[in-house]
Design a protein around this motif. Structure first.
Motif, PDB file in Angstrom:
ATOM      1  N   HIS A 192      38.919  32.773  10.935  1.00 12.63           N
ATOM      2  CA  HIS A 192      39.138  34.095  11.540  1.00 12.63           C
ATOM      3  C   HIS A 192      37.906  34.549  12.303  1.00 12.63           C
ATOM      4  O   HIS A 192      38.018  35.134  13.392  1.00 12.63           O
ATOM      5  CB  HIS A 192      39.500  35.103  10.449  1.00 12.63           C
ATOM      6  N   TYR A 193      36.722  34.274  11.760  1.00 13.20           N
ATOM      7  CA  TYR A 193      35.481  34.684  12.421  1.00 13.20           C
ATOM      8  C   TYR A 193      35.329  33.988  13.782  1.00 13.20           C
ATOM      9  O   TYR A 193      34.977  34.616  14.785  1.00 13.20           O
ATOM     10  CB  TYR A 193      34.286  34.363  11.530  1.00 13.20           C
ATOM     11  N   THR A 194      35.609  32.674  13.807  1.00 14.41           N
ATOM     12  CA  THR A 194      35.514  31.921  15.062  1.00 14.41           C
ATOM     13  C   THR A 194      36.461  32.481  16.110  1.00 14.41           C
ATOM     14  O   THR A 194      36.083  32.679  17.273  1.00 14.41           O
ATOM     15  CB  THR A 194      35.838  30.437  14.812  1.00 14.41           C
ATOM     16  N   LEU A 195      37.692  32.751  15.708  1.00 14.88           N
ATOM     17  CA  LEU A 195      38.676  33.283  16.654  1.00 14.88           C
ATOM     18  C   LEU A 195      38.296  34.682  17.132  1.00 14.88           C
ATOM     19  O   LEU A 195      38.551  35.044  18.287  1.00 14.88           O
ATOM     20  CB  LEU A 195      40.064  33.304  16.011  1.00 14.88           C
ATOM     21  N   THR A 196      37.661  35.465  16.265  1.00 14.12           N
ATOM     22  CA  THR A 196      37.224  36.804  16.659  1.00 14.12           C
ATOM     23  C   THR A 196      36.125  36.726  17.716  1.00 14.12           C
ATOM     24  O   THR A 196      36.172  37.434  18.737  1.00 14.12           O
ATOM     25  CB  THR A 196      36.702  37.581  15.432  1.00 14.12           C
ATOM     26  N   VAL A 197      35.140  35.853  17.491  1.00  9.89           N
ATOM     27  CA  VAL A 197      34.062  35.675  18.475  1.00  9.89           C
ATOM     28  C   VAL A 197      34.626  35.189  19.799  1.00  9.89           C
ATOM     29  O   VAL A 197      34.236  35.663  20.882  1.00  9.89           O
ATOM     30  CB  VAL A 197      33.004  34.693  17.937  1.00  9.89           C
ATOM     31  N   MET A 198      35.553  34.227  19.741  1.00 10.12           N
ATOM     32  CA  MET A 198      36.177  33.716  20.966  1.00 10.12           C
ATOM     33  C   MET A 198      36.908  34.820  21.722  1.00 10.12           C
ATOM     34  O   MET A 198      36.876  34.881  22.958  1.00 10.12           O
ATOM     35  CB  MET A 198      37.150  32.587  20.627  1.00 10.12           C
ATOM     36  N   THR A 199      37.572  35.695  20.986  1.00  9.03           N
ATOM     37  CA  THR A 199      38.328  36.772  21.625  1.00  9.03           C
ATOM     38  C   THR A 199      37.414  37.722  22.375  1.00  9.03           C
ATOM     39  O   THR A 199      37.699  38.111  23.515  1.00  9.03           O
ATOM     40  CB  THR A 199      39.147  37.536  20.571  1.00  9.03           C
ATOM     41  N   TRP A 200      36.296  38.111  21.751  1.00 14.48           N
ATOM     42  CA  TRP A 200      35.356  39.000  22.422  1.00 14.48           C
ATOM     43  C   TRP A 200      34.724  38.334  23.640  1.00 14.48           C
ATOM     44  O   TRP A 200      34.559  38.962  24.695  1.00 14.48           O
ATOM     45  CB  TRP A 200      34.274  39.455  21.447  1.00 14.48           C
ATOM     46  N   ALA A 201      34.385  37.048  23.525  1.00 14.28           N
ATOM     47  CA  ALA A 201      33.804  36.333  24.666  1.00 14.28           C
ATOM     48  C   ALA A 201      34.801  36.259  25.816  1.00 14.28           C
ATOM     49  O   ALA A 201      34.447  36.481  26.986  1.00 14.28           O
ATOM     50  CB  ALA A 201      33.369  34.933  24.235  1.00 14.28           C
ATOM     51  N   ALA A 202      36.053  35.949  25.493  1.00 12.10           N
ATOM     52  CA  ALA A 202      37.082  35.854  26.532  1.00 12.10           C
ATOM     53  C   ALA A 202      37.334  37.200  27.197  1.00 12.10           C
ATOM     54  O   ALA A 202      37.592  37.276  28.402  1.00 12.10           O
ATOM     55  CB  ALA A 202      38.381  35.321  25.927  1.00 12.10           C
ATOM     56  N   ALA A 203      37.241  38.288  26.419  1.00  8.49           N
ATOM     57  CA  ALA A 203      37.487  39.620  26.971  1.00  8.49           C
ATOM     58  C   ALA A 203      36.476  39.987  28.052  1.00  8.49           C
ATOM     59  O   ALA A 203      36.807  40.680  29.017  1.00  8.49           O
ATOM     60  CB  ALA A 203      37.454  40.655  25.846  1.00  8.49           C
ATOM     61  N   PHE A 204      35.244  39.500  27.921  1.00  7.65           N
ATOM     62  CA  PHE A 204      34.214  39.819  28.908  1.00  7.65           C
ATOM     63  C   PHE A 204      34.193  38.827  30.079  1.00  7.65           C
ATOM     64  O   PHE A 204      33.970  39.214  31.224  1.00  7.65           O
ATOM     65  CB  PHE A 204      32.836  39.838  28.231  1.00  7.65           C
ATOM     66  N   VAL A 205      34.418  37.549  29.783  1.00 10.41           N
ATOM     67  CA  VAL A 205      34.252  36.509  30.812  1.00 10.41           C
ATOM     68  C   VAL A 205      35.495  36.334  31.670  1.00 10.41           C
ATOM     69  O   VAL A 205      35.399  36.149  32.896  1.00 10.41           O
ATOM     70  CB  VAL A 205      33.871  35.165  30.146  1.00 10.41           C
ATOM     71  N   THR A 206      36.678  36.406  31.070  1.00  9.07           N
ATOM     72  CA  THR A 206      37.921  36.108  31.789  1.00  9.07           C
ATOM     73  C   THR A 206      38.135  36.980  33.026  1.00  9.07           C
ATOM     74  O   THR A 206      38.480  36.455  34.099  1.00  9.07           O
ATOM     75  CB  THR A 206      39.123  36.216  30.848  1.00  9.07           C
ATOM     76  N   PRO A 207      37.951  38.313  32.950  1.00 11.41           N
ATOM     77  CA  PRO A 207      38.152  39.121  34.165  1.00 11.41           C
ATOM     78  C   PRO A 207      37.231  38.726  35.312  1.00 11.41           C
ATOM     79  O   PRO A 207      37.638  38.765  36.483  1.00 11.41           O
ATOM     80  CB  PRO A 207      37.849  40.549  33.687  1.00 11.41           C
ATOM     81  N   VAL A 208      35.996  38.315  34.989  1.00  6.46           N
ATOM     82  CA  VAL A 208      35.056  37.897  36.032  1.00  6.46           C
ATOM     83  C   VAL A 208      35.545  36.631  36.716  1.00  6.46           C
ATOM     84  O   VAL A 208      35.551  36.523  37.950  1.00  6.46           O
ATOM     85  CB  VAL A 208      33.653  37.676  35.431  1.00  6.46           C
ATOM     86  N   VAL A 209      35.978  35.654  35.918  1.00  2.00           N
ATOM     87  CA  VAL A 209      36.440  34.381  36.470  1.00  2.00           C
ATOM     88  C   VAL A 209      37.693  34.582  37.319  1.00  2.00           C
ATOM     89  O   VAL A 209      37.796  34.065  38.452  1.00  2.00           O
ATOM     90  CB  VAL A 209      36.721  33.377  35.333  1.00  2.00           C
ATOM     91  N   ILE A 210      38.650  35.335  36.800  1.00  5.41           N
ATOM     92  CA  ILE A 210      39.888  35.585  37.550  1.00  5.41           C
ATOM     93  C   ILE A 210      39.592  36.369  38.827  1.00  5.41           C
ATOM     94  O   ILE A 210      40.152  36.090  39.896  1.00  5.41           O
ATOM     95  CB  ILE A 210      40.904  36.328  36.671  1.00  5.41           C
ATOM     96  N   GLY A 211      38.705  37.358  38.726  1.00  2.21           N
ATOM     97  CA  GLY A 211      38.350  38.138  39.911  1.00  2.21           C
ATOM     98  C   GLY A 211      37.706  37.297  40.992  1.00  2.21           C
ATOM     99  O   GLY A 211      38.034  37.427  42.179  1.00  2.21           O
ATOM    100  N   TYR A 212      36.792  36.416  40.588  1.00  2.00           N
ATOM    101  CA  TYR A 212      36.132  35.555  41.581  1.00  2.00           C
ATOM    102  C   TYR A 212      37.134  34.606  42.229  1.00  2.00           C
ATOM    103  O   TYR A 212      37.118  34.406  43.451  1.00  2.00           O
ATOM    104  CB  TYR A 212      35.022  34.745  40.914  1.00  2.00           C
ATOM    105  N   GLN A 213      38.028  34.026  41.420  1.00  2.00           N
ATOM    106  CA  GLN A 213      38.987  33.084  41.998  1.00  2.00           C
ATOM    107  C   GLN A 213      39.965  33.804  42.923  1.00  2.00           C
ATOM    108  O   GLN A 213      40.326  33.275  43.989  1.00  2.00           O
ATOM    109  CB  GLN A 213      39.740  32.347  40.888  1.00  2.00           C
ATOM    110  N   ALA A 214      40.388  35.002  42.543  1.00  2.12           N
ATOM    111  CA  ALA A 214      41.274  35.773  43.419  1.00  2.12           C
ATOM    112  C   ALA A 214      40.576  36.109  44.727  1.00  2.12           C
ATOM    113  O   ALA A 214      41.188  36.054  45.812  1.00  2.12           O
ATOM    114  CB  ALA A 214      41.712  37.058  42.707  1.00  2.12           C
ATOM    115  N   TRP A 215      39.295  36.427  44.651  1.00  2.00           N
ATOM    116  CA  TRP A 215      38.528  36.724  45.860  1.00  2.00           C
ATOM    117  C   TRP A 215      38.448  35.513  46.769  1.00  2.00           C
ATOM    118  O   TRP A 215      38.581  35.624  47.999  1.00  2.00           O
ATOM    119  CB  TRP A 215      37.131  37.201  45.478  1.00  2.00           C
ATOM    120  N   SER A 216      38.229  34.328  46.192  1.00  2.00           N
ATOM    121  CA  SER A 216      38.130  33.113  47.012  1.00  2.00           C
ATOM    122  C   SER A 216      39.449  32.812  47.706  1.00  2.00           C
ATOM    123  O   SER A 216      39.474  32.379  48.864  1.00  2.00           O
ATOM    124  CB  SER A 216      37.681  31.921  46.153  1.00  2.00           C
ATOM    125  N   TYR A 217      40.570  33.039  47.025  1.00  2.00           N
ATOM    126  CA  TYR A 217      41.871  32.835  47.663  1.00  2.00           C
ATOM    127  C   TYR A 217      42.079  33.840  48.798  1.00  2.00           C
ATOM    128  O   TYR A 217      42.663  33.506  49.838  1.00  2.00           O
ATOM    129  CB  TYR A 217      43.002  32.968  46.636  1.00  2.00           C
TER     130      TYR A 217
END
Length: 365
Positions: free
Chosen positions: A309-334
């Motif tokens: 549960h601890y590992t999945l919790t850390v992964m969730t918080w990391a994904a919450a911060f990083v994912t919007p940046v990655v998706i935003g950059y890729q959308a911008w490139s398109y």
């Protein structure tokens, strides 16, 4: 929703993103030998607006349609693989052991394709470019086929023993359902790539791409329908009918849109069809992640393969911060590279001269 189920959903979404985006990359690579040839047919009522481009210029246009985005599209695979490893280590270990040879072939194909795309224009030599085109083709055809074989076998189940070890061999994967899955992804990616080129090119090349999309549309829809119905009746659940129906309706729209020349709608439809297909496959798995054909008790499930549960919790918080940046950059490139490309926009070769000597070294003349 538990964190275990949440990450199963996230991995599903990541693979959907990968197949939607990398799918048209594979399609373009597979279509290079076909659409890269000099135009020989088409609409007789449309007069050519410029002299016909040579085959190499046409191939350079095809590559330039995916040039700014293909490597970003592969990030979805890296992220999906990393999430699978971190969230469901047992699933990752058994699946990668079972699919060692297919995944090795996919990896080699992707590496060869990367090198061929990046190095094709480095040397101004027809033979060099020819071998790079072979690498792009192989690096597109092989993964397009084997991804379907692999995912179909994940849904079908594998011979797994009590220690979560795969007890079969490579030829266990070449069953009728697995092969049909491979043919399905192959045809879907071909059609997806053709309608993508219809959106991204202009002139004769655009018309050739849509002509080919019309020829591929019906066979693709039929094969995909057979695969989806087989999946649903053999392995699906009640709610996966929704994903099947969405995919089927999208396939019908794709066929109609290609025939009336609406490439944008056709591309959206193939994207939705791919989404529905992957949702059907993962939905048919749930709550298993890798069924065992040896004994149901040996099947790998979300519960017995997930991380703490601890590992999945850390992964969730990391994904919450990083994912919007990655998706935003890729959308911008398109968005930046959203315009169409034509053969008259391709400049002369700027690669290094060939070091070959002899009568065939045309670039040194």
């Amino acid at each position: 929703m538990s964190l275990e189920n949440f990450w199963f959903l996230i991995i599903t979404v990541l693979f959907i993103g990968y197949f939607v985006l990398e799918g048209f990359d594979f399609g373009v690579g597979m279509l290079m030998p076909i659409l890269g040839r000099t135009h020989t047919g088409g609409d007789a009522e449309v007069a050519p607006e410029a002299p016909e481009a040579d085959p190499d210029t046409r191939r350079r246009v095809l590559l330039n349609t995916i040039g700014p985005v293909w490597d970003g599209n592969e990030v979805w695979l890296l992220t999906a693989g990393g999430a699978l490893f971190a969230a469901f280590g047992g699933w990752y270990a058994t699946m990668f052991t079972a699919f060692y040879l297919p995944l090795l072939l996919i990896l080699v194909g992707l590496i060869v394709r990367v090198c061929a795309i990046e190095w094709r224009g480095k040397i101004n030599d027809p033979r060099w470019r020819m071998w790079c085109d072979v690498g792009i083709g192989l690096g597109s055809w092989i993964p397009a086929l084997l991804w379907g074989v692999a995912f179909a076998n994940v849904v079908r189940g594998l011979p797994i023993d009590a220690d979560a070890q795969y007890t079969g061999g490579f030829f266990n994967l070449l069953n009728p359902y697995g092969l049909l899955g491979g043919i399905t992804t192959l045809l879907v990616f071909l059609t997806h790539g053709a309608v993508f080129l219809g959106m991204k090119t202009s002139g004769v090349l655009q018309r050739d791409a849509m002509d080919l999309a019309r020829k591929l549309a019906i066979p693709t829809a039929v094969v995909a329908a057979v695969f989806l119905l087989w999946t649903q009746f053999a392995y699906g659940s009640g709610w996966t009918w929704l994903a099947v129906i969405i995919a089927a309706l999208a396939a019908v729209v794709m066929v109609a849109a290609t025939w009336v020349g609406r490439e944008g709608i056709a591309f959206a439809a193939t994207s939705i069809a791919i989404t529905g297909t992957i949702a059907t496959l993962f939905g048919s798995l749930f709550p298993d992640v890798l069924p065992s054909t040896t004994d149901d008790a040996y099947s790998l499930t979300i519960a017995n393969t997930s991380s703490s549960h601890y590992t999945l919790t850390v992964m969730t918080w990391a994904a919450a911060f990083v994912t919007p940046v990655v998706i935003g950059y890729q959308a911008w490139s398109y968005w930046v590279f959203r315009k169409r490309i034509s053969t008259d926009q391709i400049p002369a070769h700027t690669g290094l001269p060939s070091l070959r000597v002899g009568p065939k070294a045309e670039s040194l003349k």
